[in-house]
Design an enzyme around this catalytic site. Sequence first.
Site, mmCIF file in Angstrom:
data_model
loop_
_atom_site.group_PDB
_atom_site.id
_atom_site.type_symbol
_atom_site.label_atom_id
_atom_site.label_comp_id
_atom_site.label_asym_id
_atom_site.label_seq_id
_atom_site.Cartn_x
_atom_site.Cartn_y
_atom_site.Cartn_z
ATOM 1 N N TYR A 141 0.816 -1.216 0.000
ATOM 2 C CA TYR A 141 0.000 0.000 0.000
ATOM 3 C C TYR A 141 0.852 1.269 0.000
ATOM 4 O O TYR A 141 0.368 2.354 -0.299
ATOM 5 C CB TYR A 141 -0.962 0.026 1.200
ATOM 6 C CG TYR A 141 -2.026 -1.055 1.151
ATOM 7 C CD1 TYR A 141 -2.269 -1.768 -0.007
ATOM 8 C CD2 TYR A 141 -2.784 -1.352 2.260
ATOM 9 C CE1 TYR A 141 -3.230 -2.758 -0.059
ATOM 10 C CE2 TYR A 141 -3.761 -2.343 2.219
ATOM 11 C CZ TYR A 141 -3.971 -3.046 1.050
ATOM 12 O OH TYR A 141 -4.923 -4.020 1.010
ATOM 13 N N LYS A 191 3.750 -15.499 1.598
ATOM 14 C CA LYS A 191 3.673 -16.188 0.305
ATOM 15 C C LYS A 191 5.112 -16.472 -0.125
ATOM 16 O O LYS A 191 5.569 -16.078 -1.204
ATOM 17 C CB LYS A 191 2.917 -15.277 -0.695
ATOM 18 C CG LYS A 191 2.548 -15.933 -1.999
ATOM 19 C CD LYS A 191 1.438 -16.978 -1.882
ATOM 20 C CE LYS A 191 1.195 -17.626 -3.239
ATOM 21 N NZ LYS A 191 0.366 -18.827 -3.155
ATOM 22 N N ASP A 223 -2.769 -18.251 0.762
ATOM 23 C CA ASP A 223 -3.923 -18.921 0.137
ATOM 24 C C ASP A 223 -4.452 -20.035 1.044
ATOM 25 O O ASP A 223 -5.661 -20.199 1.239
ATOM 26 C CB ASP A 223 -3.567 -19.446 -1.267
ATOM 27 C CG ASP A 223 -2.206 -20.116 -1.336
ATOM 28 O OD1 ASP A 223 -1.385 -19.937 -0.403
ATOM 29 O OD2 ASP A 223 -1.941 -20.829 -2.318
ATOM 30 N N ASP A 247 -5.232 -7.228 5.551
ATOM 31 C CA ASP A 247 -6.446 -6.500 5.176
ATOM 32 C C ASP A 247 -7.533 -7.497 4.779
ATOM 33 O O ASP A 247 -8.685 -7.436 5.232
ATOM 34 C CB ASP A 247 -6.094 -5.583 3.995
ATOM 35 C CG ASP A 247 -7.180 -4.567 3.699
ATOM 36 O OD1 ASP A 247 -8.169 -4.527 4.453
ATOM 37 O OD2 ASP A 247 -7.042 -3.827 2.708
ATOM 38 N N ASP A 251 -10.828 -9.154 7.421
ATOM 39 C CA ASP A 251 -12.244 -8.985 7.073
ATOM 40 C C ASP A 251 -12.940 -10.339 6.969
ATOM 41 O O ASP A 251 -14.095 -10.489 7.381
ATOM 42 C CB ASP A 251 -12.397 -8.213 5.753
ATOM 43 C CG ASP A 251 -12.496 -6.715 5.998
ATOM 44 O OD1 ASP A 251 -12.152 -6.281 7.121
ATOM 45 O OD2 ASP A 251 -12.926 -5.981 5.086
#
Length: 362
Positions: A141, A191, A223, A247, A251
Amino acid sequence: MSQHIVILPGDGIGPEIMNEAQKVIDVLVNDDALALTTETHAFGGAAYDISGEPLTEEALQACKKADALLLGAIGGPQYDTAPRDKRPERGLLKLRSELGLFSNLRPALLYPELADASSLKSELVAGLDLMILRELTGGIYFGEPRGIEERNGQRVGVNTMVYSESEIERIARSGFEIAMQRDKRLCSVDKANVLEVSELWREIVVKVGESYPEVELSHMYVDNAAMQLVRQPRQFDVIVTSNLFGDILSDAAAMLTGSIGMLPSASLDDNGKGMYEPVHGSAPDIAGTGQANPLATILSVGMMLRYTLNQPAAANKVELAVAKVIKEGYRCADIAGSDTSAEKQVNTSQMGDAVIAAMQTS
Ligand code: NAD
């Protein structure tokens, strides 16, 4: 020595839910002789209405001096047309960056009595209690280079996932410290099979872990973590991960609990100073109706006592009181199930009063 809390009620339902959190703080001060002092500042749209700025210099200086911050929620449709740099969210972003709040804690806790509210089968989620730590100020970000540019006759979009050793080290340390206060299990999500930035992430997390021999450290690809969160979410205690992965995963974890009105959160700096707030927004659709559930904000007070103010007994008292009112059947509209026959439907202030009564009889 007393500890000082700056309270930022904000907009919409913010002031309503904050009234109830303030009642809880008052009980801790008056009944348990906790040395806490508070001061309140307008923030977000409320501050913009008064001063033309979403975060005034006076409020910022007060926040810098405080031991901890408690925020309601900010924003509302009436500010959508305000100049971009004066919008409520800008005040929040500025506050986070001025205070260096890099570690975002999002617990996902599901009371057994509310298991039906989850999108998963209740036997998979009843009693769920996990914590996601998301790095908040680095990663893709914020990484450079970024932008949209022309390459070989077509436009390409570019973002960069970048983490320095020191950024990884401090969020890893934060993860281990939180794990030490819970079940001492930390899962680092990355990852590393594809991304070099994740390779470094994993190496540094392992190194930091050498100082925390009591914590059981595991690693999981993002994943697989997404899959495991919906397959068997109770396997996790604490998850630590980067900004982008956190993020998304936080959620998803929030949805496992079914109700946004029950979820607290925290953002911490290097020294454990933090800003505590419910996960939800200012809910303009129900502001002023007395329907807002104050429990996420009251649980944010619990987190503040535990993670910044170092008052674990008081934190337990608040959290047990919330668990008790849920067990006794008190429900705001957002957590009232379809079968409401056995439930005590309450408004915002009645829910606050029920928590206080539970604290005073514990
Ligand atoms: P929201 O979280 O405010 O509301 C989503 C839905 O959940 C609404 O139906 C609302 O009524 C309900 N809800 C939220 N909190 C509740 C509570 N405590 N009790 C009962 N029901 C509750 O999200 P939104 O509608 O997308 O955003 C509204 C405003 O809040 C926007 O201006 C947005 O920018 C802002 N916002 C602020 C924050 C923050 O302050 N950190 C976070 C998210 C959104």
